[in-house]
Each structure stands twice: as structure tokens, then as C-alpha cells.
Design an enzyme around this catalytic site. Structure first.
Site, PDB file in Angstrom:
ATOM      1  N   ASP A  54       1.747   5.545   9.020  1.00 51.34           N
ATOM      2  CA  ASP A  54       1.220   5.946   7.721  1.00 51.34           C
ATOM      3  C   ASP A  54       2.324   5.513   6.765  1.00 51.34           C
ATOM      4  O   ASP A  54       3.388   6.154   6.718  1.00 51.34           O
ATOM      5  CB  ASP A  54       0.999   7.458   7.635  1.00 51.34           C
ATOM      6  N   HIS A  55       2.110   4.444   6.033  1.00 46.07           N
ATOM      7  CA  HIS A  55       3.253   3.862   5.322  1.00 46.07           C
ATOM      8  C   HIS A  55       3.797   4.789   4.235  1.00 46.07           C
ATOM      9  O   HIS A  55       4.916   4.611   3.775  1.00 46.07           O
ATOM     10  CB  HIS A  55       2.917   2.471   4.778  1.00 46.07           C
TER      11      HIS A  55
ATOM     12  N   HIS B 293      -2.678   9.455   3.799  1.00 46.10           N
ATOM     13  CA  HIS B 293      -1.585   9.551   2.819  1.00 46.10           C
ATOM     14  C   HIS B 293      -1.552  10.917   2.102  1.00 46.10           C
ATOM     15  O   HIS B 293      -0.499  11.516   1.945  1.00 46.10           O
ATOM     16  CB  HIS B 293      -1.701   8.440   1.774  1.00 46.10           C
TER      17      HIS B 293
HETATM   18  C1  BG6 Z   1      -3.610   1.839   1.914  1.00 46.73           C
HETATM   19  C2  BG6 Z   1      -5.052   1.894   1.528  1.00 46.73           C
HETATM   20  O1  BG6 Z   1      -3.380   2.529   3.101  1.00 46.73           O
HETATM   21  O2  BG6 Z   1      -2.817   2.404   0.876  1.00 46.73           O
HETATM   22  C3  BG6 Z   1      -5.278   1.179   0.212  1.00 46.73           C
HETATM   23  O3  BG6 Z   1      -5.833   1.290   2.539  1.00 46.73           O
HETATM   24  C4  BG6 Z   1      -4.354   1.707  -0.859  1.00 46.73           C
HETATM   25  O4  BG6 Z   1      -6.640   1.292  -0.201  1.00 46.73           O
HETATM   26  C5  BG6 Z   1      -2.917   1.729  -0.367  1.00 46.73           C
HETATM   27  O5  BG6 Z   1      -4.467   0.866  -1.992  1.00 46.73           O
HETATM   28  C6  BG6 Z   1      -2.020   2.443  -1.350  1.00 46.73           C
HETATM   29  O6  BG6 Z   1      -0.690   2.304  -0.958  1.00 46.73           O
HETATM   30  P1  BG6 Z   1       0.475   2.282  -2.024  1.00 46.73           P
HETATM   31  O7  BG6 Z   1       1.715   2.214  -1.212  1.00 46.73           O
HETATM   32  O8  BG6 Z   1       0.263   1.065  -2.876  1.00 46.73           O
HETATM   33  O9  BG6 Z   1       0.344   3.535  -2.827  1.00 46.73           O
END
Ligand code: BG6
Length: 518
Positions: free
Chosen positions: A201-202, A264
């Protein structure tokens, strides 16, 4: 605040640098895909640049199309120029890394390809002296996750008891509901030991998300207030200005609930609400996060219908950029009922949080791009100022800005000079001015952690399943609702009026980000 003002004990925890990465061959499945070009390879480049990769290191890209090593390196180099978050790209570092990148042509569903991959890895481990530690990164379409893990195991490439480290990174989405997540957990755990499985989960790789634990537990002043006695409610917002762009095919099936809420938002939610862990090790922290989810009973249909709002964007402009209505986006069904916005109230049934609502919202094509956690405290007693203040005293709040313009701000009432009035003022800590440090991208931290076997920033199997239990309940309630109940919101707004009413009906309102002044 600057880092030199911090307590030395706290500094020691914060400066715990990553363990040294052992010699490893990293195999990326889905090597010609978007994620590899945009995130994974730029992250490896930055690790090399920051001297975090050993010399005995190789990257093997596994994909279907025929391609030579040279062609693959060139594609990745071009992508790096475009997507690197530091510019200009240091060509000497890239050249050295690119020499250790190889291409392997194979079909994900062909077990023989994995046997050949095993042979290639064996040869590389001898010629390049990289040993037999392998990191397999599943950056493919999710349909292949289970199959790839099984094929790796059949080729003798999965976890081994012989001291070599064979690890598996699985990208999101991990399943599409509780049932499929349980099945996928069974399959990957049948191939790799849980300690060797790294579910991405980045958001957990973001420095500001990791700081939630430090902010809460490395300070004496916030934690005593962090409970139902002092906190009125919590708001967590992940707002995006972009629409679905080219990802309509995937997104129309996922929607905001699967794409953002289940992962997230729930990560931010559990880190904000969890109890202090017994230690900073992976299991202690993950135990506490899972306990939060377990303390949320599956909400009833009636509760969900009153407290969860979904909506979809209509067309419009954000700034001067035209955004088509969601249903007109590429690869989206013309009568799609997929939500691009969701706002929900959750309640945690435990001693700390009983009676404190947590409002979570996320959406695409909104007025501003920001991720924030706002902690809104209870009103102070008004005995002293009731007579002079026109209105009631405003609530204190704490704004934790995850991105962009990373910051933490405390709002408090202050006397307006020359007047007998109180006004809310903001005290700010900005990462940019507080720390003179390189802020790594999420994937850099996650790759290092997976390479050294550190699991804290990855989602455990039970955590994924608990999150799906709640998202399944939300999605089931939508299935039982009249489809016409899906409101549309204008591009460039902050979602439908129903999401505002969700708070207003209890006398609350969404905190505006600084980007939106009116
Ligand atoms: C991803 C989703 O996991 O996270 C995307 O699939 C989303 O739809 C993105 O835009 C958002 O990540 P960040 O790091 O740009 O807030």
C-alpha cells in the site's frame, strides 16, 4: 521547529537507517507496464543514487513482448527522464544501474517460463556474483497474482528454509472483496511464508504517513488528548484533482471504495486510531492496526444508508482544463454506476474512541489535490467568553497534511489585537523548512524494506481481510439501494452536497484545505 530541537532519544529512533541491502536479484513481473516505468525503476535509480543498493545487484524484467536487454534499458532510461522526481537524471549512476538490468521474455501463465527464469537466475548468480537472494515483484494485472506465486513455487523459487531469501511483493488491489482476498491469501501463503510476502500500500511508504507513529508516540503532549474525552471527531480526506484518465477499464470495476477506501484511507484511519504498540517491530504495529478494524462492528444496512455517500463526477473544468463526465471517459460504461467519490462515517467500538465519529472521504476530479487528517477537538467551556463572543468559541483542531506541502498545524483561539474577540489562528510546522532532508518517494522506502525483509510498512493478511469486511458491507448496501440514488457532482467541487450534509446534520462541517479559501 527544526530537527535539532528534538529530544535526543527521539532523534535516535528517527535516525534508525535502513539495514544494508543484501546482494539480490529483483525480478519485476509486468516489466513493460506503467508502474515499472513510472515508479519501480525510478525508485531503484534513486536507491542507487543514494548509495543504498549493493554492487552485487541485478534487475530482471519479466514480460510477454519480445525485447532485447538493450531495448528494455533504453525504454526504462526514457521513462526515467520523464518520471524521475529529481532532475536532471545523473547519467553516470543510471548507466551503472542499467548495465545490471536484464530482460526476460515469458508468459505469466506458463510454468515452463518460470523454470527458464530459475535457470537464468542461477546463471546470473554465478556470473554476476549476486548470490541466491531473490525479490519477486508482481506488478502485473491482479488476475495473475495467485498464478505467478504458484508458478514461482513450482519452479523452486518461493520461500526456502536454506538461509537464502526469496521474497514476494504483491501490488494492489489485493482481492476485490473479502472472499477473493481470502482466496488470494491462501494461494500466496501456499507458496511463500507470510514473513516473505509484502503486500503494497504505497501510502505506507510516504514519510508523512510514517510520521503519524512518531507524532503520536514520540511526543508527550498529544497522546493524553487523543481520545473520546477531548476529541469531537476526526476527518480524513484524500482528494484528487485528476479524473480517471486512461484507467477507465480498471476503475469502472473498482470505484473509489475499492481503489482508495479499502487501502489508503483505511491505512491513515488505523494509524490515527491505533493504540500504542508494544514495540516498533512489524508485528506489534500491525497487531494494533488490525485491532482498530476488528473494533468496528460490521455496520447495519440502516447505518450505512444514512452514513455513506457515493457519487460520480459530471463533466466540467478544473482550472482551464476540461474534464469529461465520468461516463464519457475512455473504457467506462455509458450507464456506469461506479462511484468516483465516497464519504463515510465509521465508529470504533473501543474504550478510547467510543462515540467519536471518523469521517473518511475521497474522490476524483475535485477542487484541489490534497491528503489531510484533521483532528477536531471538543469545544472549550464558554463561561468566560460567552458574553463577548458573537458566536461560540471555535474548536481547536490539528491539521496533519500528508501531501502536498507536507505540514502539521495546530489551530487555537487567540485574542484579536485591539478587540475583545477571539479568532482561530494557525501554528504551522512545514517539513520543507523544518527538515533539510531528501524526501524519498514512497516506492524507494518500500523497496528497501522488502529487500531487507522489514514488513512494518506492508499490509498483513488479516488486515487486508478486515478492511474488505467493512468495504464489502458498504458495497452490499449500495447494491440494495436504488441506483438513481447515485448523485452527480460537478468537476472542481468538493463532492456532492450530500457529503456536506453528512456532517452538517450533526452540527459539523468539513475542514477546508488552505488551497480552497472560500
Ligand atoms: C492509487 C490509486 O493506488 O493511488 C489511484 O489506484 C490514485 O487511483 C493513487 O490516484 C493516489 O496516490 P497518490 O500517491 O498520488 O496520492
Amino acid at each position: 521547529m527544526s530537527i535539532s530541537n528534538l529530544d535526543p532519544e527521539c532523534l535516535q529512533i528517527m535516525s534508525k537507517s535502513p539495514t544494508k541491502v543484501p546482494p539480490t536479484a529483483a525480478v519485476i513481473f509486468g516489466a513493460t507496464g506503467d508502474l515499472t516505468h513510472r515508479k519501480i525503476v525510478p525508485a531503484f535509480y534513486h536507491l542507487a543514487k543514494n548509495d543504498l543498493l549493493p554492487d552485487d545487484f541485478a534487475i530482471i524484467g519479466f514480460a510477454r513482448r519480445p525485447k532485447s536487454d538493450e531495448e528494455f534499458r533504453k525504454d526504462l532510461g526514457d521513462a526515467l527522464e520523464k518520471f524521475s522526481h529529481t532532475k536532471p537524471v545523473d547519467q553516470a549512476i543510471w548507466k551503472k544501474l542499467a548495465e545490471r538490468i536484464y530482460y526476460f521474455q515469458g508468459e505469466l501463465d506458463d510454468p515452463k517460463a518460470y523454470q527458464k527464469l530459475a535457470d537464468k537466475l542461477k546463471k546470473l548468480s554465478q556470473s554476476e556474483k549476486i548470490g541466491e537472494n531473490y525479490l519477486f515483484y508482481l506488478a502485473t494485472a491482479p488476475d495473475y497474482f495467485g498464478q505467478a506465486a504458484q508458478n514461482l513455487a513450482a519452479a523452486g523459487l518461493a520461500s526456502r528454509p536454506d538461509g537464502t531469501r526469496h521474497r514476494l511483493i504483491v501490488e494492489k488491489p489485493f482481492g476485490e472483496d473479502l472472499k477473493s482476498a481470502e482466496e488470494l491469501n491462501r494461494t500466496v501463503q501456499g507458496a511463500f511464508a507470510e514473513k516473505d510476502i509484502f503486500r503494497i500500500d504505497h501510502y505506507l511508504g510516504k514519510e508523512t504517513v510514517q510520521n503519524l507513529i512518531y507524532f503520536r508516540f514520540a511526543n508527550a503532549i498529544y497522546e493524553p488528548l487523543w481520545n473520546r474525552r477531548y476529541i469531537d471527531h476526526v476527518q480524513i480526506t484524500v482528494a484528487e484533482q485528476v479524473g480517471v484518465e486512461s484507467r477507465g477499464g480498471y476503475y469502472d470495476h473498482a470505484g473509489a471504495s475499492r481503489d482508495m477506501l479499502q487501502n489508503h484511507l483505511f491505512q491513515l484511519f488505523t494509524l490515527t486510531a491505533m493504540e500504542p504498540p508494544a514495540s516498533l517491530d512489524a508485528e506489534s504495529i500491525r497487531d494494533e492496526k488490525v485491532k482498530v478494524l476488528r473494533s468496528i462492528p460490521t455496520p447495519s444496512l440502516d447505518f450505512l444508508q444514512k452514513n455513506v455517500i457515493r457519487a460520480q463526477y459530471g463533466g466540467g473544468f478544473i482550472g482551464n482544463k476540461a474534464i469529461p463526465a465520468y461516463r464519457q471517459e475512455e473504457k467506462v460504461a455509458h450507464d456506469s454506476l461506479t462511484e468516483t467519490f465516497v464519504a463515510a462515517r465509521f465508529e470504533i467500538d473501543n474504550w478510547r474512541w467510543s462515540g467519536v465519529p471518523f469521517y473518511l472521504r475521497t474522490g476524483k476530479a475535485l477542487a484541489a489535490q490534497f491528503t489531510e487528517i484533521n483532528i477536531i477537538f471538543k469545544r472549550p467551556p464558554e463561561v468566560l467568553f460567552a458574553a463577548s463572543a458573537d458566536d461560540r468559541l471555535r474548536r481547536n483542531s490539528l491539521r496533519i497534511r500528508i501531501q502536498p506541502n507536507e505540514s502539521i498545524s495546530l489551530n487555537f483561539n487567540a485574542k484579536v489585537p485591539g478587540k475583545s474577540e477571539a479568532e482561530l489562528v494557525e501554528m504551522d510546522f512545514l517539513y520543507k523548512s523544518g527538515f533539510d532532508h531528501y524526501l524519498p518517494e514512497a516506492y524507494e522506502r518500500l523497496l528497501v524494506d522488502a529487500l531487507v525483509g522489514e514488513s512494518t510498512l506492508f499490509t498483513r493478511s488479516d488486515e487486508v481481510e478486515q478492511a474488505w469486511r467493512l468495504v464489502d458491507a458498504v458495497r452490499d448496501s449500495w447494491r440494495k439501494q436504488n441506483a438513481r440514488d447515485l448523485p452527480l457532482y460537478a468537476c472542481g467541487s468538493m463532492g456532492p452536497v450530500e457529503a456536506d450534509l453528512l456532517l452538517e446534520k450533526t452540527g459539523r462541517h468539513w475542514i477546508r484545505p488552505k488551497e480552497i479559501s472560500t
